[in-house]
Enzyme design. Structure first.
Site, short mmCIF file in Angstrom:
data_model
loop_
_atom_site.label_atom_id
_atom_site.label_comp_id
_atom_site.label_asym_id
_atom_site.label_seq_id
_atom_site.Cartn_x
_atom_site.Cartn_y
_atom_site.Cartn_z
N ASP A 1 0.86 -1.18 0.00
CA ASP A 1 0.00 0.00 0.00
C ASP A 1 0.90 1.24 0.00
O ASP A 1 1.65 1.46 0.95
CB ASP A 1 -0.87 -0.05 1.28
CG ASP A 1 -1.87 1.09 1.33
OD1 ASP A 1 -1.83 1.96 0.44
OD2 ASP A 1 -2.70 1.10 2.26
N ASP B 1 -3.08 2.43 -5.90
CA ASP B 1 -1.95 2.46 -4.97
C ASP B 1 -1.81 1.23 -4.11
O ASP B 1 -1.01 1.22 -3.19
CB ASP B 1 -2.08 3.70 -4.08
CG ASP B 1 -3.40 3.72 -3.32
OD1 ASP B 1 -4.33 3.02 -3.75
OD2 ASP B 1 -3.51 4.42 -2.32
N GLU B 2 -2.58 0.20 -4.39
CA GLU B 2 -2.46 -1.01 -3.58
C GLU B 2 -2.41 -2.22 -4.49
O GLU B 2 -2.97 -2.21 -5.58
CB GLU B 2 -3.70 -1.19 -2.67
CG GLU B 2 -3.87 -0.11 -1.64
CD GLU B 2 -5.11 -0.35 -0.80
OE1 GLU B 2 -5.45 -1.53 -0.53
OE2 GLU B 2 -5.75 0.63 -0.40
#
Lengths: 419, 96
Positions: free
Chosen positions: A9, A105-106
């Site tokens: 993350d 973003d993960e």
């Protein structure tokens, strides 16, 4: 089972990317926000110094400024964030071909049997964390565990720039005391219901009788019980696996509040044009349609219905969306945003039972019309042809929902079922 | 001394395997810096002026060694349409 699933993350992703691009912002209280002129004026991400002052995601800009007067506002540049997101994936692919993105973003990474770094998952995630810092100038939190849900808990456990391992030996003492609301798919409503049952921690949930949970929460009760115990064995998709499309949707925060049916019709028509065009491109039709409605006070609801026949015809989608809307909304307040989603997809060439009450010739005409509009727009751009009635609201008519909106990845369960 | 990101024109050579090598760096003032050798390529963020990409450490004909960064470029729909080059420009304080 070994700890070979990682969840990575990127910390405060949008704000970190802005700081990586503009080092003069480093260490300052910054917030990435939407465009206030288009009423997207909320905080999307804040840097850690801003967060320490109480600035939070989804806060209005004025509210954030009141809490942190020195806050530096940066207009969101989605293209830049998508570039960095691509870079992060390039880093992942050096170590594994099993990368399952969850938003920009993960991502989950499958590290079982990966030969890099001596095949040791912990060393691989350390290398990934270093590469983030060296190559992109951003930090990430990584969770390493034996299940996807625990890996995600791990990446949330300690921030920023941290690696947390939940393995078979330590998960009871480290995961079980966490509040139940930390668990994936346990939102506000589920937390409240679980609290009513006396369940406050993940450990409480894990040791609760699943039948009791099912009575209270239905099917989701069993799912969250499995999650709490780390029993998810969902595989992480391979590079080249095309995630099955489960639904196609678009939503739009309009430049002004919508106040009457024609406004709503125009927006639904524009959204359905996008949804229809994307369905046609996929070679799919949807059997159900869902609308989402957010009013000026930001309260939100969604409603769905099954269509009489699977369709990807813009006109039919719009009619269904508007009918659903009229049933469930009576203009108690102005509206801020509307969304449309076609779900339960089938292939377009799948045989269907014709119905006597639906005019097949008319459908044929509408399909040809949509095809012609798609062709024209493909060649000459969106604005080359538009429905005249849309221009009764010129301030709304300019939306090209298909290209202006980013299509966000589907949820966790999106990977689990086929088309 | 201040530093800033400066996008520059670069003549480069792409071999049959798709590997790109910068040959001449053109500064906006017309100066040219022929590259005599690429010493190292590595993906890296430029911590001082910002931005990220493939960093080419080059030896120049005039003498000296410097870095040129190759940065991806996208269109409005975020599809990659090419790349551009940037360098770090040092600015004297009075011009900054």
């Amino acid at each position: 089972m070994e700890t070979c699933i990682a969840h990575v993350d990127a910390n405060c992703f949008y704000a970190s990317v802005e700081m990586a691009e503009h080092p003069e912002l480093l260490g300052k209280a910054i917030a990435v926000c939407g465009d206030p002129a288009n009423r997207h004026g909320i905080i999307l991400t804040a840097s850690y110094p801003a967060k320490r002052k109480g600035v939070k995601t989804a806060m209005a800009i004025w509210e954030a400024k009141a809490l942190c007067p020195e806050l530096i506002l940066v207009r969101a540049d989605l293209r830049l964030y998508m570039r960095y997101s691509r870079y992060t994936r390039d880093i992942f692919y050096r170590y594994t071909d099993r990368v399952e993105p969850f938003g920009l973003d993960e991502a989950w990474l499958g590290l079982r049997g990966c030969p890099a770094c001596g095949g040791e998952p912990l060393r691989i995630v350390q290398a990934i964390s270093d590469a983030f810092k060296r190559e992109l100038g951003i930090t990430c939190s990584i969770g390493l565990s034996f299940s996807k849900v625990y890996a995600k808990l791990g990446s949330d456990y300690k921030k920023p720039d941290a690696i947390t391992v939940f393995d078979r030996a330590n998960y009871r003492e480290r995961v079980f005391p966490l509040p139940v609301s930390d668990l994936l798919y346990v939102g506000r409503a589920t937390t409240r219901k679980l609290n009513e049952m006396g369940i406050y921690t993940i450990g409480d949930l894990a040791t609760c009788d699943p039948a009791r949970l099912q009575r209270k929460l239905g099917k989701m009760g069993l799912v969250v019980h499995r999650f709490a115990n780390g029993y998810d064995d969902e595989h992480i998709c391979q590079v080249g696996d095309r995630a099955p499309v489960k639904s196609v949707g678009n939503s739009w925060t309009t430049p002004r509040d919508l106040t009457e049916d024609t406004d709503a019709w125009v927006v639904f028509m524009l959204l359905c044009e996008s949804v229809g065009a994307r369905l046609r491109e996929l070679g799919c039709k949807c059997r159900g349609i869902e609308i989402s409605v957010r009013d000026a006070s930001l309260s939100w609801f969604s409603r769905q219905t099954v269509l009489p026949m699977p369709t990807n015809i813009t006109e039919e989608l719009t009619a269904a969306a508007c009918a659903l809307f009229r049933c469930h909304y009576h203009w108690s307040k102005g509206l801020r945003s509307l969304g449309v989603r076609g779900f339960d997809l089938v292939w377009s060439d799948e045989p269907v039972q014709l119905r006597l009450d639906i005019d097949a010739n008319r459908q044929e005409e509408l399909m040809r019309l949509d095809g012609a509009i798609d062709d024209l727009r493909r060649r000459y751009g969106f604005s080359i042809v538009q429905r005249a009635k849309v221009w009764t609201r010129p301030e709304l008519a300019r939306l090209d929902a298909r290209h202006d909106n980013v299509v966000h990845p589907h949820g966790y369960f999106g990977q689990m079922e086929g088309l | 001394m201040k530093r800033r990101k400066l996008y520059v024109a670069v003549e480069s050579y792409t071999d049959a395997a798709g590997v790109e090598t910068p040959r001449i760096i053109h500064w906006p003032n017309g100066e040219q810096y022929p590259v005599t050798a690429v010493l190292r390529t590595v993906n890296r963020q430029h911590a001082k002026v910002g931005g990220t990409g493939t960093c080419y450490t080059c030896a120049f004909a005039q003498g000296g060694i410097g870095n040129v960064y190759h940065e991806v470029l996208e269109d409005d729909a975020s599809s990659v349409i090419g790349a551009r080059w940037f360098v770090e420009e040092k600015i004297e304080a009075e011009h900054a």
